[in-house]
Design a protein around this motif. Structure first.
Motif, PDB file in Angstrom:
ATOM      1  N   THR A  39     -21.819  37.859 -11.319  1.00  0.00           N
ATOM      2  CA  THR A  39     -21.211  36.124 -11.618  1.00  0.00           C
ATOM      3  C   THR A  39     -22.293  35.418 -11.711  1.00  0.00           C
ATOM      4  OG1 THR A  39     -20.978  35.435  -9.364  1.00  0.00           O
ATOM      5  CG2 THR A  39     -19.263  36.868 -10.391  1.00  0.00           C
ATOM      6  N   LEU A  40     -22.385  34.347 -12.201  1.00  0.00           N
ATOM      7  CA  LEU A  40     -23.346  33.285 -12.483  1.00  0.00           C
ATOM      8  C   LEU A  40     -23.870  33.155 -11.320  1.00  0.00           C
ATOM      9  CD1 LEU A  40     -25.151  31.569 -14.482  1.00  0.00           C
ATOM     10  CD2 LEU A  40     -23.213  29.737 -13.983  1.00  0.00           C
ATOM     11  N   ASN A  41     -23.052  32.821 -10.317  1.00  0.00           N
ATOM     12  CA  ASN A  41     -23.656  32.476  -9.047  1.00  0.00           C
ATOM     13  C   ASN A  41     -24.127  33.419  -8.476  1.00  0.00           C
ATOM     14  OD1 ASN A  41     -23.380  30.023  -6.945  1.00  0.00           O
ATOM     15  ND2 ASN A  41     -22.335  31.782  -5.706  1.00  0.00           N
TER      16      ASN A  41
ATOM     17  N   VAL B 285     -23.786  40.089 -21.817  1.00  0.00           N
ATOM     18  CA  VAL B 285     -22.315  40.002 -22.165  1.00  0.00           C
ATOM     19  C   VAL B 285     -21.340  39.463 -21.211  1.00  0.00           C
ATOM     20  CG1 VAL B 285     -20.511  41.284 -22.905  1.00  0.00           C
ATOM     21  CG2 VAL B 285     -22.844  41.977 -23.677  1.00  0.00           C
ATOM     22  N   ARG B 286     -20.464  38.716 -21.728  1.00  0.00           N
ATOM     23  CA  ARG B 286     -19.794  38.177 -20.530  1.00  0.00           C
ATOM     24  C   ARG B 286     -18.268  38.747 -20.418  1.00  0.00           C
ATOM     25  NH1 ARG B 286     -15.721  33.843 -20.258  1.00  0.00           N
ATOM     26  NH2 ARG B 286     -15.978  32.617 -18.287  1.00  0.00           N
ATOM     27  N   VAL B 287     -18.203  39.196 -19.309  1.00  0.00           N
ATOM     28  CA  VAL B 287     -16.865  39.934 -19.071  1.00  0.00           C
ATOM     29  C   VAL B 287     -15.728  39.392 -18.192  1.00  0.00           C
ATOM     30  CG1 VAL B 287     -16.086  42.241 -18.426  1.00  0.00           C
ATOM     31  CG2 VAL B 287     -18.330  42.179 -19.547  1.00  0.00           C
TER      32      VAL B 287
ATOM     33  N   GLY C 236     -12.240  35.841 -12.662  1.00  0.00           N
ATOM     34  CA  GLY C 236     -13.177  35.195 -13.297  1.00  0.00           C
ATOM     35  C   GLY C 236     -14.074  36.052 -14.290  1.00  0.00           C
ATOM     36  N   ALA C 237     -15.266  35.662 -14.179  1.00  0.00           N
ATOM     37  CA  ALA C 237     -16.100  36.390 -15.145  1.00  0.00           C
ATOM     38  C   ALA C 237     -17.385  36.932 -14.749  1.00  0.00           C
ATOM     39  CB  ALA C 237     -16.449  35.765 -16.417  1.00  0.00           C
ATOM     40  N   VAL C 238     -17.772  38.002 -15.278  1.00  0.00           N
ATOM     41  CA  VAL C 238     -19.150  38.402 -14.912  1.00  0.00           C
ATOM     42  C   VAL C 238     -19.999  38.794 -15.964  1.00  0.00           C
ATOM     43  CG1 VAL C 238     -18.337  39.325 -12.638  1.00  0.00           C
ATOM     44  CG2 VAL C 238     -18.129  40.816 -14.716  1.00  0.00           C
ATOM     45  N   TRP C 239     -21.392  38.815 -15.545  1.00  0.00           N
ATOM     46  CA  TRP C 239     -22.264  38.818 -17.064  1.00  0.00           C
ATOM     47  C   TRP C 239     -22.904  40.388 -16.618  1.00  0.00           C
ATOM     48  CZ3 TRP C 239     -22.778  35.681 -20.877  1.00  0.00           C
ATOM     49  CH2 TRP C 239     -22.400  34.286 -20.528  1.00  0.00           C
ATOM     50  N   THR C 240     -22.701  41.180 -18.067  1.00  0.00           N
ATOM     51  CA  THR C 240     -23.438  42.128 -17.703  1.00  0.00           C
ATOM     52  C   THR C 240     -24.735  42.230 -18.811  1.00  0.00           C
ATOM     53  OG1 THR C 240     -22.043  42.892 -19.614  1.00  0.00           O
ATOM     54  CG2 THR C 240     -21.325  43.479 -17.077  1.00  0.00           C
TER      55      THR C 240
END
Length: 679
Positions: free
Chosen positions: A488-490, A525-527, A532-536
């Motif tokens: 996640t962004l955090n 890529v945002r998934v 929420g969302a996570v980045w890959t």
DNA sequence: CTAAGCGTAAACAACC
DNA sequence: CGGTTGTTTACGCTTA
């Protein structure tokens, strides 16, 4: 006959080995004395070395005396016996020393070379130390060889005379015996040398890696060529006589340049360069050394190069090697002047040692200071443009700007390059703060390989130095390191703060940058996730980002797979692929200079090449690669006048070797507290 | 000189 | 409302 000089309480009167031991320890005076206590007992290690050097001179002197005495004695015996020796003497296998031409001349690095080495930061402090130690050992060894050689010469001479004079077999046997005795002596001396080295090692002066041969002690009894030895003998023995420094004005800097005799690359290189022992390619780093031109010379000699006699201050032109030898024998025979010059040379070496010690100390202080101050206001970290931090290999320059650590884009003027932590300090960087800035030498997306970070993570964790990687690379790395390959962004934020001290400040800035990068680059890529969302990372996309040409310096080394700390099997392949593109390891010059790391060089290189091939063949649209060395080297290569006094030794050091107290990741960071949790 | 990559700043929107 | 997450635009710098 040897009583006097050979007087040693340890061995039998006639044991020549006793002589060596004796002389070795009591070289304080030509005449042997009996106090066994080392004359340097109270000195510091460096001083001891210095003393040792003097001792060696004296020792040689003593040896010479012995040799002369022996010769006289033998001659007397001959005269007395007045008999001729029938046959069997033209060559006595037993007396013949195995000759191995090429290796005969252990090389002693000259001050000039030393300086070059220093300037180029090819070696780490430890390496330099090793080098110095080896140089000393070599000198000793050389001297021993001379001695042995001399003895052999004399014996042979005697044999010839005996032949002519019709000496009796008995005499011959005696001579043969003596030769054997000498060989024994030599062996013992070798042992002594090794002991000496071991002691040095124990004392921490010699940092030789375990798997590395402490010192390529070549069997003294081997590889000796009469002529060569004779030369050496004269060269070295000349060091014993009178003080007087007349002809020594030619400062050390004028001293000869050693040429590498490459007929026996392996041996020579081993001697010349410690790294060679582990990495036969070290030469890659010092290719420009003038010695190269001599290497091919069949008659390479440390004092002969480019058709010129390289005896300090001489520079006499010698058509060929033979004439050179002639010249050497006539002009640089054993006399006061030669002695003085030799002495100067020794002092040069000693000076270098001292310099090394100082620089090492300084480095230590710097590192300590920097680590400690990582909590201080940013005034400090000036990430260097010096290629310093080993770790910062690539574009160290990219590192933050002067006072504003967070303005990476501003390269600006060379500020006081404060070396950060483990770094390579160049004369250049230290003193002539020239605009050596080589920013962005490889800026693009330099996806760091896990190894890069792994290798230097400790450094970056504690030193507030901007990592030489782009945000994209870092983000990618963060994501790839995660078990799920998604963050996640955090979590990404946290990774940054956890991994880099630099990102514990100016959070607003770099966080914005991170977000900016995530959004901007298609490779991220945002998934959508349940919560929420996570980045890959889309590796393919990442690779596409920018086709890069292989600027080709194949010598860039990367320590990729070596550090797997962060390399999960899964992404290993990807990493490798990307590596080709960005391989710019944190290991460059510095690593090469390091004996241990240096050894990885070749392997890594191969690996890298392999990776590149792989990438090239599979990734049609990308031909990654860049030239790390190029990126890093500029500074090193830069030729700066070296001030003998201030010269900063190029200290390259081992990256993770030292880092101070671990950083407390949980503490509050200046700009904003970072919650460390996830992962 | 231009193009591209990168870092930084900032405006803005959606969401919690 | 304030903070976070994302997106987008702009600008400056450096290198190829």
């Amino acid at each position: 006959m040897f009583q006097c000089v050979f007087s040693s309480s340890v061995l039998q009167p006639h044991s020549t080995s006793c002589l060596f031991k004796h002389l070795f320890y009591h070289s304080a005076t030509p005449a042997s004395q009996k106090q066994p206590e080392p004359i340097y007992s109270k000195k510091t290690e460096i001083q001891r070395q210095t003393v040792r050097a003097h001792s060696v001179k004296l020792f040689i002197f003593s040896a010479l005396q012995v040799a002369r005495q022996l010769l006289l004695q033998q001659q007397q015996q001959q005269q007395v016996s007045g008999l001729k020796s029938p046959k069997r003497n033209d060559k006595q296998p037993a007396l013949q020393v195995p000759v191995s031409v090429a290796m005969m001349t252990p090389q002693v690095i000259t001050p000039q070379q030393m300086q070059q080495i220093l300037q180029q930061q090819v070696l780490s402090p430890q390496q330099l130390q090793v080098l110095l130690q080896q140089q000393q050992a070599l000198m000793l060894q050389q001297q021993l060889q001379e001695f042995y050689k001399k003895q052999q010469e004399q014996l042979q001479l005697q044999l010839l005379q005996q032949q002519h004079a019709g000496k009796q077999p008995k005499e011959q046997q005696q001579v043969a015996t003596q030769q054997l005795a000498f060989q024994q002596q030599l062996l013992q001396m070798q042992q002594l040398q090794q002991q000496h080295l071991l002691s040095l090692q124990r004392q921490g002066l010699l940092t030789i890696q375990p798997g590395q041969p402490a010192l390529p002690l070549q069997p003294l009894a081997q590889g000796m060529i009469p002529t060569e030895l004779q030369q050496l003998w004269k060269e070295v023995t000349s060091a014993h006589s009178a003080e007087e420094t007349t002809g020594s004005n030619h400062s050390s800097l004028d001293l000869t340049t050693t040429c590498v005799s490459s007929s026996a690359p392996s041996k020579t290189s081993l001697i010349m360069n410690p790294h060679a022992s582990t990495n036969g390619q070290l030469s890659v780093h010092t290719p420009k050394r003038e010695s190269l031109s001599h290497e091919e010379h069949p008659h390479s000699h440390p004092l002969y190069g480019h058709g010129v006699c390289k005896w300090p201050g001489c520079e006499a032109v010698c058509e060929d090697f033979q004439s050179f030898l002639k010249h050497l024998n006539s002009e640089h025979a054993l006399d006061d002047r030669s002695t003085a010059q030799c002495r100067v040379q020794m002092q040069v070496v000693q000076q270098l040692e001292l310099q090394l010690a100082k620089d090492k100390e300084r480095l230590q202080a710097m590192m300590t200071h920097l680590h400690v101050k990582s909590t201080e206001p940013k005034a400090a970290p000036q990430p260097l443009n010096l290629v310093s931090s080993v770790t910062l290999s690539k574009s160290a320059s990219e590192a933050s700007p002067q006072s504003l650590p967070h303005t990476p884009t501003t390269p600006t003027a060379p500020i006081t390059p404060v070396t950060q932590g483990p770094s390579v300090i160049t004369t250049t960087s230290m003193h002539t703060v020239g605009p050596i800035r080589r920013r962005y030498s490889d800026k693009y997306n330099v996806p760091i390989s896990s190894a890069d970070i792994a290798q230097n993570q400790e450094f970056y964790k504690n030193a507030e130095v901007r990592p030489p990687f782009t945000y994209a690379s870092l983000i990618r790395q963060a994501i790839l390191e995660s078990p799920e390959k998604q963050l996640t962004l955090n979590e990404i934020y946290n990774w940054f703060t956890r991994m880099f001290a630099y990102f514990r400040r100016n959070a607003a800035t770099w966080k914005n940058a991170v977000r900016h990068n995530l959004s901007l680059h298609k490779c991220f890529v945002r998934v959508e996730n349940v919560k929420g969302a996570v980045w890959t990372v889309d590796e393919v996309e990442f690779q596409k980002r920018r086709p890069q040409k292989i600027s080709g310096n194949p010598s860039l080394i990367k320590n990729m797979q070596t550090s797997h700390a962060y390399c999960t099997p899964l992404n290993a392949a990807l990493q490798q692929a990307s590596m080709a593109e960005n391989s710019i390891p944190l290991y460059t010059t510095a690593s090469m200079g390091n004996p241990t790391l240096g050894n990885l060089a070749s392997a890594i290189r191969e690996e890298l090449n392999g990776a590149m091939e792989h990438t090239n063949s599979n990734e049609s649209d990308s031909s990654p690669g860049r030239s790390p060395l190029q990126a890093v080297h500029p500074v090193h290569v830069k030729e700066e006048p070296l001030d003998p006094e201030e010269a900063e030794g190029p200290l390259s050091l081992v990256t993770t070797a030292n880092h101070s107290p671990d950083f407390d990741h949980d503490r509050d960071y200046e700009d904003e507290p970072v919650n460390e949790d996830m992962e």
